[in-house]
Scaffold this active site. Structure first.
Site, PDB file in Angstrom:
ATOM      1  N   HIS A  50      25.117 -44.540  19.934  1.00  0.00           N
ATOM      2  CA  HIS A  50      24.790 -45.080  18.613  1.00  0.00           C
ATOM      3  C   HIS A  50      23.437 -45.779  18.623  1.00  0.00           C
ATOM      4  O   HIS A  50      22.634 -45.613  17.693  1.00  0.00           O
ATOM      5  CB  HIS A  50      25.875 -46.048  18.134  1.00  0.00           C
ATOM      6  CG  HIS A  50      27.222 -45.423  18.013  1.00  0.00           C
ATOM      7  ND1 HIS A  50      28.368 -46.163  17.813  1.00  0.00           N
ATOM      8  CD2 HIS A  50      27.621 -44.124  18.070  1.00  0.00           C
ATOM      9  CE1 HIS A  50      29.409 -45.341  17.752  1.00  0.00           C
ATOM     10  NE2 HIS A  50      28.979 -44.110  17.921  1.00  0.00           N
TER      11      HIS A  50
ATOM     12  N   HIS B 244      29.374 -38.666  11.274  1.00  0.00           N
ATOM     13  CA  HIS B 244      29.314 -39.431  12.522  1.00  0.00           C
ATOM     14  C   HIS B 244      29.058 -38.516  13.713  1.00  0.00           C
ATOM     15  O   HIS B 244      28.374 -38.921  14.668  1.00  0.00           O
ATOM     16  CB  HIS B 244      30.588 -40.242  12.755  1.00  0.00           C
ATOM     17  CG  HIS B 244      30.464 -41.116  13.957  1.00  0.00           C
ATOM     18  ND1 HIS B 244      29.771 -42.313  13.927  1.00  0.00           N
ATOM     19  CD2 HIS B 244      30.854 -40.944  15.252  1.00  0.00           C
ATOM     20  CE1 HIS B 244      29.765 -42.842  15.146  1.00  0.00           C
ATOM     21  NE2 HIS B 244      30.417 -42.026  15.964  1.00  0.00           N
TER      22      HIS B 244
ATOM     23  N   ASP C  11      26.141 -39.027  16.453  1.00  0.00           N
ATOM     24  CA  ASP C  11      26.298 -38.942  17.905  1.00  0.00           C
ATOM     25  C   ASP C  11      25.329 -37.931  18.504  1.00  0.00           C
ATOM     26  O   ASP C  11      24.719 -38.176  19.555  1.00  0.00           O
ATOM     27  CB  ASP C  11      27.731 -38.524  18.262  1.00  0.00           C
ATOM     28  CG  ASP C  11      28.722 -39.675  18.219  1.00  0.00           C
ATOM     29  OD1 ASP C  11      28.294 -40.845  18.178  1.00  0.00           O
ATOM     30  OD2 ASP C  11      29.932 -39.400  18.241  1.00  0.00           O
TER      31      ASP C  11
ATOM     32  N   HIS D 273      30.018 -35.120  23.321  1.00  0.00           N
ATOM     33  CA  HIS D 273      28.977 -35.654  24.203  1.00  0.00           C
ATOM     34  C   HIS D 273      28.730 -34.763  25.421  1.00  0.00           C
ATOM     35  O   HIS D 273      27.578 -34.517  25.792  1.00  0.00           O
ATOM     36  CB  HIS D 273      29.355 -37.064  24.651  1.00  0.00           C
ATOM     37  CG  HIS D 273      29.547 -38.017  23.525  1.00  0.00           C
ATOM     38  ND1 HIS D 273      28.522 -38.363  22.663  1.00  0.00           N
ATOM     39  CD2 HIS D 273      30.649 -38.686  23.094  1.00  0.00           C
ATOM     40  CE1 HIS D 273      28.991 -39.213  21.763  1.00  0.00           C
ATOM     41  NE2 HIS D 273      30.266 -39.419  21.998  1.00  0.00           N
TER      42      HIS D 273
END
Length: 300
Positions: A78, A237, A241, A264
């Site tokens: 973030h 969101h 990311d 991720h």
């Protein structure tokens, strides 16, 4: 010339660590030309610096962790997305624990803090990484793909068969700039399923998680009384990311990014695949701001 950027002055704040549940100090400190983004663990003696480098990333429990030896800084995505959105090239991020504070679960508070420090241009050209040919990373049905594009466009699709996730709000596209990120992406919060929370806390994880810093989802829908900030907040969101994860390549990317159920780990694998072949990209600079395909907020 499009120049490198850092902050004018030091900014200090604190928040709660998502996993530890403890107070974490975070300081943003101006850094030198070509210094890059560096995370510094000031709770250690002596302090330990870890550069924000894709090759130092390990995924753990749905976040990106920078790791060198047995030292880590976790949940960096973030704050990295906030740094990227303002075009900051050089910055030292001090933290007093092994994780960045979660704040409200979005990038908004970090953008506010960084703007309090003021932006300062440095006397060196800003470097961009221009993707020259398609590069992909695949795991099962998940995909993360770069392709050449004059700008930085992010297309993302999630796929949840759940009452809280309306089908028409599971895909989103943004053409990246400071303005589009700040107004369309930065306030989108992280989310999690309430059924997972007890297990995580029993394993000393997510001890700081609450409805103040995440969207909680139960079997029927969103638990937070205020509801969602955007109808498609979940996928926004995921774009947030991705912006943070992809900035770990070291410079702003010029490309189109397509993510399908990517997270991720897959985002990081994509960066490693880019780096594995130098013919995938080139480093470019811009002598004239009008030629730069990514609009950043002005330095005043």
């Amino acid at each position: 010339m499009v120049k490198q950027r850092t902050l004018n002055r030091v900014v200090k704040a604190s928040g709660i660590g998502l996993h530890s549940g403890q107070k974490v100090m975070i300081n943003f400190i101006p850094h030198t030309v070509d210094g890059g983004i560096v995370f510094r663990r000031i709770d250690l003696d002596p302090p330990v610096d870890i550069p924000a480098n894709a090759l130092l990333i390990q995924e753990a429990f749905m976040c990106s962790n920078l790791v060198t030896g047995d030292i880590k800084v976790g949940t960096i995505e973030h704050v990295m997305s906030a740094i990227a959105s303002l075009g900051i090239d050089n910055l030292i991020v001090e933290v007093s624990a092994s994780e960045v504070p979660i704040m409200d679960g979005s990038a908004g508070p970090f953008i506010y803090l960084l703007m309090q420090g003021g932006l300062r241009e440095q006397d060196a050209p800003k470097k961009f990484i221009k993707i020259l040919k398609p590069v992909e990373a695949l795991i099962d049905d998940k995909k993360a793909i770069f392709s050449p594009h004059n700008g930085f466009q992010l297309n993302f699709t999630i796929d949840f068969d759940h009452p809280a996730f309306a089908k028409e709000y599971q895909s989103a596209t943004i053409d990246f700039s400071t303005e589009t990120f700040v107004y369309e992406v930065s306030e989108a919060r992280t989310f999690g399923f309430m059924k997972d929370l007890d297990y995580l806390k029993a394993n000393n994880l997510a001890l700081g998680a609450s409805l103040d810093n995440a969207i909680g989802v139960d079997d029927t829908g969103v638990v937070n009384e205020e509801g969602l900030r955007f109808a498609d907040e979940f996928v926004r969101h995921k774009i947030l990311d991705a912006v943070g994860d992809l900035y770990l390549l070291g410079h702003q990317i010029i490309a189109k990014f397509d993510g399908y159920k990517s997270g991720h780990a897959l985002n990081n694998q994509l960066l490693r695949n880019v780096q594995s072949d130098p013919s995938n990209y080139e480093i470019v600079t811009f002598d004239d701001e009008k030629d730069c395909p990514i609009p950043y907020v002005s330095v005043t």
